[in-house]
Motif scaffolding. Sequence first.
Motif, PDB file in Angstrom:
ATOM      1  N   GLU A 157       0.804  -1.220   0.000  1.00 39.48           N
ATOM      2  CA  GLU A 157       0.000   0.000   0.000  1.00 39.48           C
ATOM      3  C   GLU A 157       0.841   1.277   0.000  1.00 39.48           C
ATOM      4  O   GLU A 157       0.517   2.245  -0.686  1.00 39.48           O
ATOM      5  N   LEU A 158       1.951   1.290   0.732  1.00 40.38           N
ATOM      6  CA  LEU A 158       2.742   2.501   0.865  1.00 40.38           C
ATOM      7  C   LEU A 158       4.011   2.475   0.008  1.00 40.38           C
ATOM      8  O   LEU A 158       4.939   3.254   0.230  1.00 40.38           O
ATOM      9  N   ALA A 159       4.039   1.601  -0.989  1.00 39.79           N
ATOM     10  CA  ALA A 159       5.216   1.464  -1.845  1.00 39.79           C
ATOM     11  C   ALA A 159       4.961   2.053  -3.225  1.00 39.79           C
ATOM     12  O   ALA A 159       3.818   2.227  -3.660  1.00 39.79           O
ATOM     13  N   GLY A 160       6.047   2.369  -3.909  1.00 43.54           N
ATOM     14  CA  GLY A 160       5.973   2.829  -5.285  1.00 43.54           C
ATOM     15  C   GLY A 160       6.950   2.041  -6.140  1.00 43.54           C
ATOM     16  O   GLY A 160       8.055   1.702  -5.693  1.00 43.54           O
ATOM     17  N   PHE A 161       6.545   1.723  -7.371  1.00 41.91           N
ATOM     18  CA  PHE A 161       7.425   1.043  -8.326  1.00 41.91           C
ATOM     19  C   PHE A 161       7.761   2.064  -9.402  1.00 41.91           C
ATOM     20  O   PHE A 161       6.897   2.467 -10.181  1.00 41.91           O
ATOM     21  N   VAL A 162       9.003   2.519  -9.402  1.00 41.80           N
ATOM     22  CA  VAL A 162       9.431   3.620 -10.264  1.00 41.80           C
ATOM     23  C   VAL A 162      10.018   3.058 -11.553  1.00 41.80           C
ATOM     24  O   VAL A 162      10.998   2.305 -11.527  1.00 41.80           O
ATOM     25  N   ILE A 163       9.423   3.438 -12.675  1.00 42.16           N
ATOM     26  CA  ILE A 163       9.873   2.972 -13.989  1.00 42.16           C
ATOM     27  C   ILE A 163      10.506   4.148 -14.723  1.00 42.16           C
ATOM     28  O   ILE A 163       9.884   5.203 -14.876  1.00 42.16           O
ATOM     29  N   VAL A 164      11.749   3.950 -15.159  1.00 38.75           N
ATOM     30  CA  VAL A 164      12.452   4.951 -15.963  1.00 38.75           C
ATOM     31  C   VAL A 164      12.950   4.250 -17.219  1.00 38.75           C
ATOM     32  O   VAL A 164      13.961   3.548 -17.192  1.00 38.75           O
ATOM     33  N   GLY A 165      12.217   4.408 -18.304  1.00 40.10           N
ATOM     34  CA  GLY A 165      12.570   3.689 -19.518  1.00 40.10           C
ATOM     35  C   GLY A 165      12.451   2.192 -19.307  1.00 40.10           C
ATOM     36  O   GLY A 165      11.402   1.684 -18.903  1.00 40.10           O
ATOM     37  N   GLU A 166      13.539   1.463 -19.533  1.00 37.91           N
ATOM     38  CA  GLU A 166      13.536   0.010 -19.374  1.00 37.91           C
ATOM     39  C   GLU A 166      14.057  -0.410 -18.002  1.00 37.91           C
ATOM     40  O   GLU A 166      14.267  -1.595 -17.763  1.00 37.91           O
ATOM     41  N   ASN A 167      14.260   0.565 -17.111  1.00 42.38           N
ATOM     42  CA  ASN A 167      14.778   0.275 -15.773  1.00 42.38           C
ATOM     43  C   ASN A 167      13.725   0.611 -14.720  1.00 42.38           C
ATOM     44  O   ASN A 167      12.769   1.344 -14.987  1.00 42.38           O
ATOM     45  N   ALA A 168      13.926   0.085 -13.524  1.00 40.13           N
ATOM     46  CA  ALA A 168      12.949   0.343 -12.458  1.00 40.13           C
ATOM     47  C   ALA A 168      13.596   0.128 -11.098  1.00 40.13           C
ATOM     48  O   ALA A 168      14.669  -0.464 -10.971  1.00 40.13           O
TER      49      ALA A 168
END
Length: 346
Positions: A157-168
């Motif tokens: 619930e309190l997490a984020g999955f950060v996507i930058v192009g083909e990386n995360a």
Amino acid sequence: MTKNAAPPMIVALGSYQALKQKKLIDHVTRLSKSSAPNILDIYSADAADVVNNDIDFDFATFVEKGCAVKQCTANDWHKFKEWADVIVCRHDQDDLPSHEELINAIHNGTVLCALPKILHLLDDKIIPSGTAIIEGLDQTKIDDHINANKRVIALDELAGFVIVGENAMTIGEGGSTCHVYIRNDSGESITGPLPTTWNEPIPIKEILQFPMPATASHLEALEDHVDTNFVIADDVLPKAALDGECKDNVSEVFPKIVACGRTETLQLQAIVDKVVELSGTDLPKVLYVGTASFDRTDRYHVCTKKFREIGCEIRRLDVSEKDTVPTLEEMREVVTKWADVIMGSG
């Protein structure tokens, strides 16, 4: 506002409550390349009667950082798309802004924050094929995706999955993280949590392999090319070094080794300075050999961070996966002719 072309920058949220987390807010700010980014909140039309109360609740920390926040419905968001550095989509899927316009915005430097269910309506290239990103840890949903031969990234619930192009990368506080679920070679569902300590994103394809045990059985094929006839240091060090008579311009060549107690040692400036000094050049060429940690990109980032910051050229010698092993001639060239420093991960 003029924006430079950039890889898509997307923050998938475990819930909108994640936007209260300082660590996540700080990362969104860094992605925007502004100390006080303009925040555009796109809300559902049926939430219009409560939106003014929501602004203090959801965006208080952004406001405290000096950010300007504007709110609108999906029908009006195009009026502010050039103004926004960050777009927060809080609406139903049926109320999504024009797909094409939103895709253009995130491909031109705007950061998008949204629940994962919105991301699946965007560009197919944003999320790897055969992968589902979901909010929450609903085991029924996870099993349904796994049974459909999909890999799953499930967000606390309190997490984020950060996507930058083909990386995360994963950002979470208070124990919140993201979990990867995949089917192994035996057909069983296996899972593993992602670290929240990364400072830089790594390839998504590596993230999707996190639950798999590392074996690197193919490394046995390299045994014929490795000299295992080891000797103790006394047999290889020049006499001058053993007698303590070594001087700066001594003609004899002897091993120069910096042994570290743990990976984080290479973050210490004194250690980095010594390695640079021993290399004999101000900006040594660094060859990173990550076999001991199975060539994981997150370990590469940690080990080489200080050297990258001072401008060193760095190459990776990846041999833990069969399809990344270079030819013997390529390995010989980079080890014996190119590198000033060879860094082993363990």
